[in-house]
Write a protein that holds these residues in place. Structure first.
Motif, mmCIF file in Angstrom:
data_model
loop_
_atom_site.group_PDB
_atom_site.id
_atom_site.type_symbol
_atom_site.label_atom_id
_atom_site.label_comp_id
_atom_site.label_asym_id
_atom_site.label_seq_id
_atom_site.Cartn_x
_atom_site.Cartn_y
_atom_site.Cartn_z
ATOM 1 N N LEU A 433 12.736 -5.476 8.452
ATOM 2 C CA LEU A 433 13.898 -6.363 8.492
ATOM 3 C C LEU A 433 15.131 -5.499 8.261
ATOM 4 O O LEU A 433 15.227 -4.812 7.241
ATOM 5 C CB LEU A 433 13.790 -7.449 7.425
ATOM 6 N N ARG A 434 16.043 -5.537 9.212
ATOM 7 C CA ARG A 434 17.218 -4.663 9.153
ATOM 8 C C ARG A 434 18.483 -5.513 9.064
ATOM 9 O O ARG A 434 18.707 -6.395 9.899
ATOM 10 C CB ARG A 434 17.257 -3.773 10.386
ATOM 11 N N LEU A 435 19.303 -5.238 8.069
ATOM 12 C CA LEU A 435 20.579 -5.927 7.873
ATOM 13 C C LEU A 435 21.695 -4.905 8.011
ATOM 14 O O LEU A 435 21.729 -3.918 7.270
ATOM 15 C CB LEU A 435 20.621 -6.592 6.493
ATOM 16 N N SER A 436 22.593 -5.115 8.964
ATOM 17 C CA SER A 436 23.642 -4.128 9.220
ATOM 18 C C SER A 436 24.986 -4.817 9.392
ATOM 19 O O SER A 436 25.066 -6.001 9.736
ATOM 20 C CB SER A 436 23.313 -3.312 10.472
ATOM 21 N N ALA A 437 26.047 -4.050 9.150
ATOM 22 C CA ALA A 437 27.411 -4.546 9.331
ATOM 23 C C ALA A 437 28.260 -3.428 9.903
ATOM 24 O O ALA A 437 28.147 -2.273 9.476
ATOM 25 C CB ALA A 437 27.994 -5.026 7.998
ATOM 26 N N GLY A 441 36.466 -3.868 16.837
ATOM 27 C CA GLY A 441 37.802 -4.386 17.123
ATOM 28 C C GLY A 441 38.353 -5.160 15.953
ATOM 29 O O GLY A 441 38.409 -4.671 14.818
ATOM 30 N N ALA A 442 38.755 -6.408 16.205
ATOM 31 C CA ALA A 442 39.369 -7.237 15.163
ATOM 32 C C ALA A 442 38.349 -8.066 14.423
ATOM 33 O O ALA A 442 38.712 -9.006 13.723
ATOM 34 C CB ALA A 442 40.421 -8.144 15.792
ATOM 35 N N GLU A 443 37.070 -7.724 14.551
ATOM 36 C CA GLU A 443 36.034 -8.520 13.917
ATOM 37 C C GLU A 443 34.994 -7.620 13.268
ATOM 38 O O GLU A 443 34.970 -6.398 13.465
ATOM 39 C CB GLU A 443 35.366 -9.441 14.945
ATOM 40 N N VAL A 444 34.128 -8.243 12.490
ATOM 41 C CA VAL A 444 32.987 -7.562 11.890
ATOM 42 C C VAL A 444 31.723 -8.215 12.437
ATOM 43 O O VAL A 444 31.613 -9.442 12.458
ATOM 44 C CB VAL A 444 33.015 -7.667 10.350
ATOM 45 N N ALA A 445 30.797 -7.378 12.891
ATOM 46 C CA ALA A 445 29.524 -7.881 13.405
ATOM 47 C C ALA A 445 28.442 -7.625 12.369
ATOM 48 O O ALA A 445 28.209 -6.490 11.964
ATOM 49 C CB ALA A 445 29.168 -7.198 14.721
ATOM 50 N N ILE A 446 27.795 -8.691 11.926
ATOM 51 C CA ILE A 446 26.714 -8.605 10.941
ATOM 52 C C ILE A 446 25.424 -8.999 11.647
ATOM 53 O O ILE A 446 25.313 -10.127 12.159
ATOM 54 C CB ILE A 446 26.980 -9.525 9.748
#
Length: 688
Positions: A433-437, A441-446
């Motif tokens: 299970l991998r959790l990344s952030a 650009g103008a956003e954060v992808a989690i």
């Protein structure tokens, strides 16, 4: 007069210490021989115990005392770290957290946990562990550096120690617990009666502690007050004439020097060259720790929010001043306006920095969740985290915890197969299970990614038809079908368990992410796993914006999403409906005509501009009539009546007092694509 509640201060500090303890215990589960982790856990316990006693949390202090006593055997190498000990210690950690909220919480449960701890540390010590003290190398250390025939201790608390909650009698009681003590009070510094301040500390104490007590145990007695007191610890020469130990004495002058190097130099002058080197090594970590502790100031979140509001109003006022200066054309006023703009921008960035929190602050709590679910479900799991340093607005961080818990639980319960099934499929029996952030650009992808079985499209479709969400045989794109799992009451579980089956949880995820102006993407491959990606704006307060005009109206595009601006080439029908492409240095970039999307009625400008923005993994051009320039944009939330307008993330007040809507690039592009798909479908129907 301060209205800060001392018990609330303790609870906040206790929460940090409990988090530190939990992370140390979880790390020890994978690195049981790491003595630094053992020391970290013990120090967290010791600090909690002392703080609890100081603030009147007697039940907490007494429970932790027994907890600490058991864990001290691990620190001394008399017990090994294993799964049984970690499980009991985590249960004890949970009990401490409950005792802080309710001192009368289930005392029988507490005794059972302490009993389990004692059993876990009751094994025989390994010779290697006993011979190797905490924090030392594998080389044997002189016996006199660990214990002596006794110690001669003299200490005097800081003058304001009693006001801050320190109690010398508690320190004396702790020393009595180490062995036989002879205690003499030195009242020579007590002033005349008429000059005595009742809350000041004047007494010094001379203590002779007899018996083979380790130096570390004596140091732990003064762990909380050492930096602000006068303290001397010397080995006591017994009948066999024990000479001075390599660490001859430690004195903590009042006040303590702010830098570790200064402390070391002062001590070398006092104790001589023989004792200087080991004492400097011992003093440096303590001084560094205090410097780090003093570098942090705890501020209520409400004050930060209020400060952010004031900065936002200042930004609006600064924009009005700048526009006024341009209108009047007074050089002096223009200079002042530019200087205020520079200072406002700096103040905004600094204030925003205080609100930004590293995403890693959330990762810790999920480690415990994954561990417990792994044990409950019998599924070994490798939990991997990436992007701990990615920063996000604290408001977003606070609201993300529950949605991520639901997604992680679903990934483990529904996604990851059982070990025997994975082995039959040729997979590693332990799921990943991998959790990344990461910033985009103008956003954060989690992203939450598992390597399990993937989503079962047929089962989702069947349940959606049963729930009446879609009609039988209706054509639905895979992406839309997978999003059905976020509908209230929707579940594909065949039976109700403690973890799933009632259809609650994922709809909470959807509502929370929508409330944060974010979006959710699902990517799944049968037999290989599923990735759920949450895309969220970086901030909810102030952004740099690019002001543009479309028709007679003005809009703001988040500057962080803008890649470049170009002129719309001649030969392309600016009023053509739908989506077209522009050739940028050999790359075809689709563009949307905002005039068409927003229904602008006046004539378009002759030379239109294309603002190229990045949305997710694609580049899209937005055609506008005019690019006015960049400005600091204070985001004002839209009213509840306009909450359904997903293409706008809010509004801002311009320098002339008018309002400009802020474009939500991600939703705008999706909206434009849906319109294009609908128009293409209509065209095909007409052609048929």
């Amino acid at each position: 007069m301060s209205n800060i509640d001392p018990t609330e201060v303790f609870r906040q500090e206790a929460a940090d210490l409990i988090e530190t303890l939990e992370q140390a215990l979880l790390d020890l589960e994978t690195r049981p021989d790491d003595r630094e982790l053992v020391g970290l856990a013990f120090r967290a316990l010791h600090t909690l115990k002392g703080s609890g006693a100081m603030f009147g949390f007697t039940a907490v202090s007494e429970f932790i005392h027994e907890f600490e006593t058991a864990f001290d055997r691990v620190r001394k190498g008399e017990a090994a770290v294993d799964g049984r000990l970690i499980a009991a210690a985590l249960d004890a950690r949970d009990h401490v957290s409950r005792l802080i909220d309710d001192p009368d919480y289930d005392p029988e449960r507490g005794q059972a946990i302490l009993g389990a701890l004692k059993i876990a540390v009751s094994g025989e010590a390994k010779a290697s562990q006993v011979s190797e003290p905490l924090g030392t190398s594998s080389q044997p250390a002189p016996a006199t550096s660990e214990a002596a025939a006794g110690w001669r201790i003299r200490f005097k608390l800081a003058t304001d120690a009693l006001t801050l909650g320190s109690n010398p009698l508690l320190l004396l009681d702790e020393m009595r617990g180490l062995g036989p003590c002879e205690i003499v009070a030195d009242a020579s510094a007590v002033p005349p009666l008429e000059e005595i301040e009742p809350q000041h500390s004047y007494l010094a104490w001379d203590v002779t502690l007899k018996g083979p007590v380790e130096r570390e145990a004596v140091d732990d007695v003064f762990l909380f007050v050492r930096d602000d007191m006068e303290l001397t610890i010397e080995p006591l020469a017994g009948d066999d004439d024990v000479g001075p130990a390599p660490v001859a004495a430690v004195q903590a002058p009042l006040p303590a020097p702010p830098k570790a190097e200064t402390t070391s130099t002062a001590e070398q002058q006092e104790t001589g060259p023989v004792a200087a080197e080991p004492r400097a090594a011992a003093a440096q970590p303590a001084a560094t720790t205090k410097a780090e502790r003093n570098a942090t100031l705890r501020v209520p979140a409400e004050r930060l929010d209020e400060l952010m509001d004031r900065v936002g109003e200042l930004v609006i006022a600064q924009a009005r001043l700048s526009q006024l200066a341009e209108t009047i054309h007074d050089p002096s006023l223009v200079n002042v306006a530019e200087e205020i703009e520079r200072l406002t921008s700096s103040l905004r960035d600094t204030t925003m920095g205080t609100r930004m929190v590293p995403f890693g602050s959330l990762f810790g709590r999920f480690r415990r969740l994954v561990r417990d679910l792994s044990e409950d479900l019998g599924k070994p799991i490798d939990f991997v985290t990436e992007g701990e340093d990615t920063e996000l607005d604290k408001t977003v961080i606070e609201q993300l915890a529950d949605p991520l818990v639901h997604i992680i639980r679903n990934s483990i319960d529904h996604g990851l197969e059982r070990p025997d099934t994975r082995a039959e499929l040729g997979k590693n029996p332990a799921g990943t299970l991998r959790l990344s952030a990461k910033h985009r650009g103008a956003e954060v992808a989690i992203a939450i990614r598992d390597d399990g079985a993937g989503l079962n499209a047929e089962r989702i479709r069947r349940r959606a038809e049963e729930a009446g969400l879609i009609s039988a045989g209706q054509s639905v794109a895979d992406g839309e079908l997978y999003r059905m799992i976020f509908q209230p009451g929707f579940s594909t579980a065949t039976q109700v368990t403690a973890l799933s089956g009632r259809g609650v949880g994922m709809d909470v995820v959807k509502r929370t992410i929508d409330g944060l102006r974010g979006s959710i993407d699902i990517d799944t491959v049968s037999g290989q796993g599923t990735t759920v990606t949450l895309r969220l704006p970086l901030t909810l307060a102030i952004i740099d914006g690019l002001l543009v005009r479309v028709g007679a109206d003005r809009y703001t595009i988040p500057l962080a999403a803008v890649e470049e601006c170009v002129e719309l080439p001649e030969g392309i029908d600016a009023e053509a409906r739908g989506r077209s492409f522009i050739n940028l240095r050999g790359e075809l970039v689709p563009f949307l005509k905002l005039r068409s999307l927003f229904g602008a009625e006046n004539e378009p400008d002759r030379f239109q501009k294309v603002v190229v923005v990045s949305s997710e993994n694609t580049r899209v051009g937005l055609v506008v009539d005019q690019i006015i320039g960049n400005n600091q944009t204070v985001i004002k939330q839209l009213s509840s009546l306009h909450s359904g307008l997903k293409t706008f993330s809010g509004a801002t007040i311009l320098g002339d007092g008018t309002v400009a809507l802020i474009l939500d690039v991600m939703h705008l592009v999706g909206f434009g694509q849906k319109i294009e798909e609908r128009r293409r479908a209509e065209t095909l129907e007409k052609a048929a």
